[in-house]
Design an enzyme around this catalytic site. Sequence first.
Site, PDB file in Angstrom:
ATOM      1  N   LYS A 138       0.810  -1.405  -0.231  1.00 45.69           N
ATOM      2  CA  LYS A 138       0.378  -0.166  -0.439  1.00 45.69           C
ATOM      3  C   LYS A 138       1.072   1.140  -0.004  1.00 45.69           C
ATOM      4  CE  LYS A 138      -1.448   2.429   3.279  1.00 45.69           C
ATOM      5  NZ  LYS A 138      -2.545   2.932   4.041  1.00 45.69           N
ATOM      6  N   ASP A 197      -6.791   0.820   0.640  1.00 45.14           N
ATOM      7  CA  ASP A 197      -6.524   0.981   2.293  1.00 45.14           C
ATOM      8  C   ASP A 197      -8.227   0.755   2.670  1.00 45.14           C
ATOM      9  OD1 ASP A 197      -8.668   2.894   1.849  1.00 45.14           O
ATOM     10  OD2 ASP A 197      -7.592   4.320   3.283  1.00 45.14           O
TER      11      ASP A 197
END
Length: 212
Positions: A119, A137
């Site tokens: 991420k 996320d």
Amino acid sequence: MNKKECEIVNFLSELFPTVSCELNYENDIQLLIAVVLSAQTTDKAVNKVTEKLYKEYPTIKLLAKLNISDFESYFKRLGLYKVKSKNVYNLIKIVCEEYNGKVPNKREKLEKLPGVGRKTTNVMLAEFFKVPAFAVDTHVERISKRLKLAYANDSVLKVEQKLMKKFDKDLWIKLHHQFIHFGRYFCTARNPQCNQCKLTEYCREYKVYKKE
Ligand code: SF4
């Protein structure tokens, strides 16, 4: 893109025509540290701690003078601050020694830095280097699953792959921010604004959250 994906893009653009990253930063290392710190906490909380740190130590050269306990004193209000402080200290060291003080712009190199997962890598690539990537996320994951862009039991990586397949590449960077804004301010985890939503026909949770 299919009709559904176009309608999602249109509605998100109507709600959030201009979006940007809510983490404050002025250079590559500042963004990288901020994203590493943002794991399991809010951007607001991160901005609070980085404001002081970046004012006093704005460049990687200056940040490299700090030791782990210095970072701990700046980050102590954040969850997991001990691990985060160690990761920040080590990644600064590596970026200085191996990359001449510049955060690398390649996925393989970014992912090897301490505390930097997929991420964080995607955020760095998209936000700083403008390389198309779709960081997933908690908000992006929830919205994707609610809107049946992914299955409820899909992994984060699977969600990312599906989003990249369904949406045009030139939209990924903006769309990632729009998904986050949608999740933060409209389709929140516990109190989504279903009665104002134009995507109800695609949503698997509309019936759960709509208000009579
Ligand atoms: Fe979110 Fe409600 Fe819209 Fe579904 S209908 S996407 S839960 S706001």
